[in-house]
Design a protein around this motif. Structure first.
Motif, PDB file in Angstrom:
ATOM      1  N   LYS A 210     100.496  -3.536  87.487  1.00  0.00           N
ATOM      2  CA  LYS A 210      99.442  -2.971  86.656  1.00  0.00           C
ATOM      3  C   LYS A 210      99.829  -1.549  86.215  1.00  0.00           C
ATOM      4  O   LYS A 210      99.693  -1.199  85.039  1.00  0.00           O
ATOM      5  CB  LYS A 210      98.132  -2.947  87.448  1.00  0.00           C
ATOM      6  N   ALA A 211     100.318  -0.773  87.161  1.00  0.00           N
ATOM      7  CA  ALA A 211     100.725   0.598  86.831  1.00  0.00           C
ATOM      8  C   ALA A 211     101.869   0.581  85.819  1.00  0.00           C
ATOM      9  O   ALA A 211     101.915   1.397  84.890  1.00  0.00           O
ATOM     10  CB  ALA A 211     101.140   1.339  88.095  1.00  0.00           C
ATOM     11  N   LEU A 212     102.798  -0.368  85.986  1.00  0.00           N
ATOM     12  CA  LEU A 212     103.899  -0.507  85.025  1.00  0.00           C
ATOM     13  C   LEU A 212     103.364  -0.845  83.634  1.00  0.00           C
ATOM     14  O   LEU A 212     103.769  -0.233  82.636  1.00  0.00           O
ATOM     15  CB  LEU A 212     104.859  -1.608  85.508  1.00  0.00           C
ATOM     16  N   GLY A 213     102.436  -1.807  83.583  1.00  0.00           N
ATOM     17  CA  GLY A 213     101.856  -2.203  82.296  1.00  0.00           C
ATOM     18  C   GLY A 213     101.152  -1.040  81.615  1.00  0.00           C
ATOM     19  O   GLY A 213     101.319  -0.811  80.410  1.00  0.00           O
ATOM     20  N   LEU A 214     100.380  -0.286  82.382  1.00  0.00           N
ATOM     21  CA  LEU A 214      99.659   0.867  81.817  1.00  0.00           C
ATOM     22  C   LEU A 214     100.638   1.908  81.284  1.00  0.00           C
ATOM     23  O   LEU A 214     100.444   2.463  80.191  1.00  0.00           O
ATOM     24  CB  LEU A 214      98.744   1.498  82.880  1.00  0.00           C
ATOM     25  N   ALA A 215     101.717   2.146  82.037  1.00  0.00           N
ATOM     26  CA  ALA A 215     102.716   3.123  81.591  1.00  0.00           C
ATOM     27  C   ALA A 215     103.393   2.648  80.310  1.00  0.00           C
ATOM     28  O   ALA A 215     103.621   3.433  79.379  1.00  0.00           O
ATOM     29  CB  ALA A 215     103.749   3.361  82.687  1.00  0.00           C
ATOM     30  N   ALA A 216     103.710   1.353  80.240  1.00  0.00           N
ATOM     31  CA  ALA A 216     104.353   0.811  79.036  1.00  0.00           C
ATOM     32  C   ALA A 216     103.414   0.893  77.833  1.00  0.00           C
ATOM     33  O   ALA A 216     103.802   1.297  76.738  1.00  0.00           O
ATOM     34  CB  ALA A 216     104.786  -0.638  79.284  1.00  0.00           C
ATOM     35  N   ALA A 219     103.208   4.493  76.648  1.00  0.00           N
ATOM     36  CA  ALA A 219     104.430   4.920  75.956  1.00  0.00           C
ATOM     37  C   ALA A 219     104.505   4.300  74.560  1.00  0.00           C
ATOM     38  O   ALA A 219     104.833   4.973  73.583  1.00  0.00           O
ATOM     39  CB  ALA A 219     105.651   4.522  76.776  1.00  0.00           C
ATOM     40  N   VAL A 220     104.168   3.016  74.463  1.00  0.00           N
ATOM     41  CA  VAL A 220     104.306   2.309  73.186  1.00  0.00           C
ATOM     42  C   VAL A 220     103.248   2.768  72.187  1.00  0.00           C
ATOM     43  O   VAL A 220     103.427   2.629  70.981  1.00  0.00           O
ATOM     44  CB  VAL A 220     104.273   0.784  73.429  1.00  0.00           C
ATOM     45  N   GLY A 221     102.141   3.351  72.677  1.00  0.00           N
ATOM     46  CA  GLY A 221     101.201   3.942  71.731  1.00  0.00           C
ATOM     47  C   GLY A 221      99.769   3.469  71.820  1.00  0.00           C
ATOM     48  O   GLY A 221      98.970   3.725  70.916  1.00  0.00           O
ATOM     49  N   PHE A 222      99.417   2.766  72.896  1.00  0.00           N
ATOM     50  CA  PHE A 222      98.015   2.393  73.097  1.00  0.00           C
ATOM     51  C   PHE A 222      97.216   3.661  73.352  1.00  0.00           C
ATOM     52  O   PHE A 222      97.638   4.527  74.109  1.00  0.00           O
ATOM     53  CB  PHE A 222      97.899   1.442  74.288  1.00  0.00           C
ATOM     54  N   ASP A 223      96.049   3.773  72.714  1.00  0.00           N
ATOM     55  CA  ASP A 223      95.207   4.964  72.848  1.00  0.00           C
ATOM     56  C   ASP A 223      94.132   4.699  73.900  1.00  0.00           C
ATOM     57  O   ASP A 223      93.167   3.984  73.643  1.00  0.00           O
ATOM     58  CB  ASP A 223      94.585   5.280  71.482  1.00  0.00           C
ATOM     59  N   LEU A 263     102.527  -6.135  76.397  1.00  0.00           N
ATOM     60  CA  LEU A 263     103.102  -5.551  75.179  1.00  0.00           C
ATOM     61  C   LEU A 263     102.656  -6.316  73.933  1.00  0.00           C
ATOM     62  O   LEU A 263     102.393  -5.723  72.884  1.00  0.00           O
ATOM     63  CB  LEU A 263     104.624  -5.494  75.307  1.00  0.00           C
ATOM     64  N   HIS A 264     102.537  -7.636  74.049  1.00  0.00           N
ATOM     65  CA  HIS A 264     102.028  -8.446  72.938  1.00  0.00           C
ATOM     66  C   HIS A 264     100.609  -7.988  72.566  1.00  0.00           C
ATOM     67  O   HIS A 264     100.330  -7.687  71.399  1.00  0.00           O
ATOM     68  CB  HIS A 264     102.026  -9.925  73.351  1.00  0.00           C
ATOM     69  N   GLU A 265      99.747  -7.918  73.562  1.00  0.00           N
ATOM     70  CA  GLU A 265      98.349  -7.530  73.282  1.00  0.00           C
ATOM     71  C   GLU A 265      98.267  -6.080  72.808  1.00  0.00           C
ATOM     72  O   GLU A 265      97.386  -5.720  72.026  1.00  0.00           O
ATOM     73  CB  GLU A 265      97.462  -7.745  74.511  1.00  0.00           C
ATOM     74  N   THR A 266      99.187  -5.231  73.279  1.00  0.00           N
ATOM     75  CA  THR A 266      99.218  -3.843  72.804  1.00  0.00           C
ATOM     76  C   THR A 266      99.441  -3.802  71.291  1.00  0.00           C
ATOM     77  O   THR A 266      98.838  -2.986  70.585  1.00  0.00           O
ATOM     78  CB  THR A 266     100.314  -3.043  73.527  1.00  0.00           C
ATOM     79  N   GLY A 267     100.286  -4.707  70.808  1.00  0.00           N
ATOM     80  CA  GLY A 267     100.509  -4.776  69.361  1.00  0.00           C
ATOM     81  C   GLY A 267      99.226  -5.094  68.613  1.00  0.00           C
ATOM     82  O   GLY A 267      98.917  -4.467  67.588  1.00  0.00           O
ATOM     83  N   HIS A 268      98.462  -6.068  69.120  1.00  0.00           N
ATOM     84  CA  HIS A 268      97.147  -6.361  68.524  1.00  0.00           C
ATOM     85  C   HIS A 268      96.241  -5.128  68.592  1.00  0.00           C
ATOM     86  O   HIS A 268      95.574  -4.769  67.623  1.00  0.00           O
ATOM     87  CB  HIS A 268      96.462  -7.492  69.302  1.00  0.00           C
ATOM     88  N   ALA A 269      96.220  -4.511  69.787  1.00  0.00           N
ATOM     89  CA  ALA A 269      95.306  -3.387  70.020  1.00  0.00           C
ATOM     90  C   ALA A 269      95.597  -2.227  69.076  1.00  0.00           C
ATOM     91  O   ALA A 269      94.675  -1.597  68.547  1.00  0.00           O
ATOM     92  CB  ALA A 269      95.406  -2.926  71.466  1.00  0.00           C
ATOM     93  N   GLN A 270      96.883  -1.951  68.861  1.00  0.00           N
ATOM     94  CA  GLN A 270      97.240  -0.828  67.987  1.00  0.00           C
ATOM     95  C   GLN A 270      96.734  -1.034  66.567  1.00  0.00           C
ATOM     96  O   GLN A 270      96.338  -0.085  65.899  1.00  0.00           O
ATOM     97  CB  GLN A 270      98.761  -0.647  67.968  1.00  0.00           C
ATOM     98  N   TYR A 271      96.798  -2.301  66.110  1.00  0.00           N
ATOM     99  CA  TYR A 271      96.292  -2.616  64.770  1.00  0.00           C
ATOM    100  C   TYR A 271      94.801  -2.251  64.706  1.00  0.00           C
ATOM    101  O   TYR A 271      94.353  -1.530  63.793  1.00  0.00           O
ATOM    102  CB  TYR A 271      96.508  -4.103  64.500  1.00  0.00           C
TER     103      TYR A 271
END
Lengths: 499, 499
Positions: A210-216, A219-223, A263-271
């Motif tokens: 979980k901590a790894l996912g949050l850090a990724a 970094a990738v740009g989730f707000d 990371l997949h869902e982060t892409g959706h979230a960023q949109y």
């Protein structure tokens, strides 16, 4: 002014949508089991209120009047998109919607019951009834929109997509993949012979993952001031643009599916997080559609997070969170061998980047023919098996559960939806190519975990335009060209034919 | 049938209430900061939709028609309670509601700004405006309901409560407490001299406190299939009866406030969870009111969880979760000395069980006079100080922040609400006396952590009746007698005059 009435109307609809989105996310992540029945009743009641309000006849009058009022350009754009959606929403009578809901709910229930045993015989009559209604629906939508029946169905998910343009795209994609797949498998076999797959030294504690996912994500740009990550049985990206609710699930034996899911869902979230904030209750400030949304998740997952540059950076992050000792002797190539593994299989949701489009093309071709009436329900198993043999050299004849009974889409009446998955993958590859041209140093950025220029490009080219353009128009605006499957094939060749 | 229209109408209102309750709980426990603005807009829009729908004029026609339809007894009861609420809801015109909202919002903002410095001079004119409107509101509610103005205000929170019945109750309570308080303080001083307060061996880890709270909730009877515990800045009990959202906060230096908070909210939660499930969208199946709700939380917190019998059981639970070593040498009396500490103070929310009613009586007397027009805003600080001297021998003259500026209720226009707190405390004591008569072995049950008979009594006597009776009627039905302050005084004497 009628435009102001529409503004208040959109605010009400957006508030109901807000409630439904948060209630849905809460249900999947927080709700105790005993709350389900009342929750379902509340959500069904609010959805019905929303539908009735959105499709009310007086809204048509407001639209007509507002079209003759002095509006600025952005208001005109909003009104046009609102009108397009209103026409689609009112293409079906309330009676028809009720009949369809009953029929698809019954078929979905049967599907859940019969899928495990692959009992096609008892399932087929219910699916037949759904398809009769979907044909009727396609005809109604066609007559309301002036589109061809299957195009009218696709228009719900990706406005502007037309069979006449997609057919040649999918034909080229299919031909390209047919040639490429054996080459990719051979190259992979050779690589694995030279460099055997390293075993994973699990178990991987969920808290650490979980901590790894949050850090990724960070970094990738989730707000994180406008969203959060939770856990759920089926990962999703829900909520609202100012409060995106993302979930994932973890396996303790392998951390990669969980991380790739994040990371997949982060892409959706960023949109969602990158959409215009002003007048967010107007539909032209919402995301464009399914295919474009999928392009954003696949951009992060496939174009970025399964690339060598990404892993040159991410290996350090993984070691930091899961422990260096876990990966003693690992090199970037050892992770790539895992995240880029190609394997033909019967099941779409388990498919890799290379074989996935074949699953979609198979369904696209079949559902087009089902709607046209040139394919009969009784013939589905045979045609499915033929195509599966042809596209992936596999047979689904003795495994209908993982053949034509594997997806919920058809029992649920969702036709015209499947193409979006692979259109999104092709769009993402084309976006990457355009971005790489605009930002020649992008790989060096990624190697040091700097995603700012990459996100700025996506923001300016895609997110900020909301639903102002149709899906094909937005692709041209973002990349300078109409959708071209060659970008995707080129991307695959670069990735999978490496030595 | 119009009754069926009202049924559908109530389902819509209940669905909006469901959404607002879960959105509110989510905001306090899960929402990222950046989601606040949109959430506020969505909730305000849904609340306005709810108000408009609930107070629509055609609802009056449906009520009138339904009254002449063939209905069963339960339907008649539901219709009557629905009508009562509709009349209250429509007593104020939309214009008036808007004026009041603007005035109270402005006064609340000023209060937040000026309270820290105790700046009464700048605050008073805004409060004056609120009170002018509240007088108008009381007159409007009085004329709609046929009640006296202050009674019409109380009717919103505790239907059936009348000044004429409450005045003598509070007068007896005040006289009783005036006599009792010095005795209680003297007895406490003597106990503490004989047995000094044992220091707490903190810090107490939050994770351990959380596990302790969950174990206590479960034992006392919280149903985790229909609710959950979270953390928030201000503890509350929200959600819906099938999905109760309870929160608490923790201090690492003392575990008792957190645990007592959990048990207090558990009392509220049990009431909600124990309400009738059938036709839960009709108002006669909702909780009766503020006072009765407070009686349920105080029943668990004050009658049960601060008693010797409870701690003979709970000491073991506490040791199990926080560590036996933390409490080496502790006896039940050592915890009781802490949870039953009496201390006069200026601030209501920090008050103990004995002094709390004095804070309420002070406010009750003053707000009654403010509404009657016999007390002027300019005179509030002086009258407050006089009463504070008289009731608790304290002066608030030099500390207006912790004097008449301490509560949000008056700036927010909430008049008629304060009495419910102490009425709840008295109801709880009377309920306990009745329960003890019906279940003579109840203390022995509690000593072994068996709360089943206790909860069954509460369920049958209170929860299951929903809002079918007025507050005073429900007290008579549950305990056989009208509210009598002697039960509360007797309870206090037993607890605080022990040697």
């Amino acid at each position: 002014m009628s435009f102001e009435k529409l503004d208040a109307h959109n605010l009400k609809l957006a508030s109901l949508d807000h409630a439904l989105a948060i209630l849905g996310a809460d249900e999947a992540t927080n709700m105790p089991t005993g709350g389900g029945e009342q929750r379902a009743e509340a959500m069904a009641t609010l959805s019905a209120m929303r539908h009735k309000m959105a499709s009310a006849p007086h809204v048509a009058d407001w639209i007509g009047e507002a079209e003759n009022e002095p509006l600025n350009q952005d208001q005109r754009t909003g009104l046009a998109e609102f009108k397009r959606q209103y026409l689609h929403l009112t293409a079906l009578s309330p009676d028809f919607v009720q009949r369809r809901t009953q029929t698809t709910m019954r078929c979905e229930q049967l599907w859940r019951e019969l899928r495990p045993s692959g009992n096609w015989k008892d399932f087929a009559p219910a699916l037949e009834k759904v398809i009769v209604l979907v044909r009727e629906e396609a005809a109604l939508r066609a007559s309301a929109s002036g589109l061809a029946p299957y195009d009218a169905m696709m228009e719900q998910y990706d406005p502007g997509n037309r069979t006449i343009e997609i057919d040649p795209v999918f034909a080229r994609l299919k031909a390209g993949l047919a040639e490429f797949l054996p080459e990719a498998l051979a190259a992979q076999q050779k690589r694995l012979a030279d460099r055997p797959l390293k075993p994973l030294n699990g178990p991987f504690a969920i808290e650490k993952q979980k901590a790894l996912g949050l850090a990724a994500m960070e970094a990738v740009g989730f707000d994180f001031t406008h969203g959060r990550l939770d856990q759920s049985h089926h990962p999703f990206c829900g909520g609202v643009p100012t409060d995106v609710r993302m979930t994932t699930r973890y396996s303790t034996s392998d951390f990669l599916p969980g991380l790739m899911g994040v990371l997949h869902e982060t892409g959706h979230a960023q949109y969602e997080q990158g959409l215009p904030r002003n007048d967010a209750h107007w539909p032209h400030n919402h995301a464009r559609g399914m295919g474009m949304h999928e392009s954003q998740s696949l951009f992060v997952e496939m174009q970025v997070a399964r690339s060598p540059a990404f892993w040159r950076w991410a290996m350090g992050l993984v070691c930091e969170h899961l422990g260096k000792d876990m990966f003693a002797g690992w090199q970037v190539e050892d992770v790539l061998a895992r995240v880029n593994m190609v394997k033909r299989g019967l099941v779409r949701v388990d498919a890799d980047e290379v074989t996935y489009p074949m699953h979609v093309i198979l369904r696209y071709e079949m559902e087009r023919d089902l709607i046209a009436g040139t394919l009969k329900v009784a013939d589905i198993p045979e045609v499915w098996d033929q195509k599966m043999n042809q596209y992936l050299s596999l047979s689904s004849k003795d495994n209908l559960a993982d053949g034509p009974m594997q997806d919920v889409h058809w029992p649920a009446g969702l036709f015209g939806y499947f193409p979006s998955y692979s259109l999104g993958a092709m769009m993402a590859a084309q976006q990457w190519a355009a971005l790489e041209k605009d930002l020649p140093d992008i790989e060096r950025d990624i190697e040091v975990g700097d995603f700012s220029a990459l996100n700025q490009w996506r923001r300016e080219k895609i997110w900020i335009s909301g639903a102002r353009l149709s899906t094909p128009e937005l692709m041209i605006a973002a990349t300078g060209k109409p959708l071209d499957p060659d970008y995707f094939i080129t991307h695959l060749k670069k990735r999978y034919l490496r030595s």
